[in-house]
Write an enzyme that holds these catalytic residues in place. Structure first.
Site, PDB file in Angstrom:
ATOM      1  CG  ASP A  23       2.693   4.628  -3.681  1.00  0.00           C
ATOM      2  OD1 ASP A  23       2.511   5.745  -3.168  1.00  0.00           O
ATOM      3  OD2 ASP A  23       2.151   3.596  -3.262  1.00  0.00           O
ATOM      4  CG  HIS A  26      -2.087   0.830   1.280  1.00  0.00           C
ATOM      5  ND1 HIS A  26      -2.431   1.685   0.276  1.00  0.00           N
ATOM      6  CD2 HIS A  26      -3.020   1.039   2.270  1.00  0.00           C
ATOM      7  CE1 HIS A  26      -3.507   2.375   0.608  1.00  0.00           C
ATOM      8  NE2 HIS A  26      -3.888   2.008   1.829  1.00  0.00           N
ATOM      9  CG  HIS A  46      -4.490   0.377  -8.239  1.00  0.00           C
ATOM     10  ND1 HIS A  46      -5.835   0.251  -7.965  1.00  0.00           N
ATOM     11  CD2 HIS A  46      -3.993   1.251  -7.326  1.00  0.00           C
ATOM     12  CE1 HIS A  46      -6.130   1.029  -6.944  1.00  0.00           C
ATOM     13  NE2 HIS A  46      -5.031   1.641  -6.533  1.00  0.00           N
TER      14      HIS A  46
END
Ligand code: ACO
Length: 373
Positions: A309, A218, A257
């Site tokens: 990210d 995450h 994802h």
């Protein structure tokens, strides 16, 4: 045939009006506003106001909100004392988890303090908590956390660098905070909602969410992505290293994802900023070239795309932010989304308690200890 959905994939676990991920339609929207519209025309503080109060602020509301956030930056002495005792070797996510927990002891939820006021307090003082600990543990300096510019991005960068950061760095960080602010039922938000559903307090829900965000699958992926990129001096070395990693079935952090199947729209926005910063210096250019090559290899070999990210790491590094502070920046932003969900869960609560499919043994007999093998 199993009835269970591993990782709850595809399960609709509740209703929300905070955000929608609509890959085929309007993309990601916060309370009905397209993300690209927000990154183009709003600041992080406007988005925080939207998520927490349900509407974009007027000019007067915006100025009042900035002033309120600035007034809520300071930390109680007892919290500073706790932060002073946490070693430099601690992970900054543990520092934030501890800091929020301690604040909950000092400023508990109750008749003088409701969920919304705690959310606003946390938005204002998370940068103070992190940077107070960081400066005291790494530099031996007890800084004045009330100093710094009038936005969260300016405040954070000023506490980190000891003075005003460039306007470009402030804007890049501000955009990243907007992108990180909210993402419907992700793991940390769902954790916050689950804790809330037991009628627990606001701080417990936030500390639980911080714990969930910490993992590399995450929020922790931005740090892991940076560590990966730093291993390579050239795009060619990156290509070789990524192919080797994929050959041994390693996951490349910052890619893939659960919900997006073709691209993460947030990545396109942050990549523009990564490139803009990279164009200004040679080290940045080198890092960006490595990042782009990794992106190409992942698309070619695995049909996978970068998530938020990946290029956020490139932006943060170029803003001079130490890698272990990357995921805490995610917290400083996502606290707005978590809080909006906590308030929404409370408004129409039912305890979150799914069932499981039992796959263990049944009807065993308890033998005396001496006879157990
Ligand atoms: N690198 C290599 N392979 C990958 C990656 C990756 N980053 N992501 C998925 N895959 C592969 C898996 O190995 C798997 O292949 P297989 O079917 O041959 O076994 C397949 O794609 C499906 O992957 P899962 O892990 O089952 O997908 P899931 O939906 O459970 O996980 C997740 C999604 C956690 C994001 C995953 O893609 C991942 O681990 N990515 C790296 C961590 C990361 O970047 N996390 C940040 C998420 S976004 C955010 O927090 C802002």
């Amino acid at each position: 045939m199993s009835q269970a959905s591993k990782g709850l994939e595809g399960i609709v676990a509740g209703q929300t009006a905070v955000a929608i991920i609509d890959e085929a339609g309007g993309g990601l929207q916060y309370r009905g506003y397209r993300l690209s519209d927000l990154t183009d025309h709003a600041t992080f503080e406007e988005v925080a106001h939207l998520l927490l109060n349900g509407h974009l602020p007027t000019e007067q509301e915006y100025q009042d909100y900035l002033a309120r956030l600035a007034a809520l930056r300071d930390l109680p002495g007892a919290l500073k004392s706790v932060l002073e005792q946490i070693p430099a070797s601690a992970h900054p996510m543990d520092v934030l988890r501890t800091g929020v927990s301690m604040l909950g002891c000092l400023e508990p939820e109750g008749k003088d303090r409701n969920g919304l006021s705690i959310a606003t307090r946390l938005v204002a003082c998370l940068p103070s908590m992190l940077m107070y600990w960081y400066q005291v543990s790494h530099e031996g300096k007890k800084i004045d956390v009330t100093a710094g510019g009038n936005t969260i991005a300016a405040h954070f960068l000023s506490l980190l660098g000891g003075g005003a950061a460039s306007a470009t760095h402030q804007k890049a960080l501000d955009v990243s905070l907007i992108l990180y602010a909210e993402h419907e039922f992700n793991a940390s938000t769902f954790t916050a909602r689950t804790v809330t559903s037991t009628l627990s307090d606001f701080y417990s829900a936030i500390t639980g969410a911080i714990g969930a965000l910490r993992g590399p699958l995450h929020g922790g992926a931005n740090e892991a992505a940076m560590e990966l990129m730093q291993r390579f001096d050239t795009p060619e070395a990156a290509e070789k290293g990524i192919l080797e990693a994929l050959a041994t079935k390693q996951k490349i952090m910052g890619f893939g994802h659960r919900v997006y199947k073709h691209c993460d729209p947030r990545s396109d926005v942050i990549k523009v900023w990564a490139k803009r910063l990279a164009d200004e210096n040679e080290t940045g250019k080198k890092l960006f070239a490595v990042a782009e090559r990794i992106e190409q290899i992942m698309r070619r070999e695995k049909d996978l795309f970068p998530n938020l990210d990946f290029y956020s790491a490139v932006v943060y590094h170029q803003c001079g932010i130490p890698t272990p502070l990357f995921t805490p920046l995610f917290v400083m932003s996502r606290v707005t989304g978590w809080s909006a969900h906590i308030l929404e869960q409370r408004a129409d609560n039912r305890i979150i308690r799914p069932t499981s499919e039992y796959i263990g043994e049944r009807n065993l007999t308890v033998a005396p200890r001496a006879e157990r093998g």
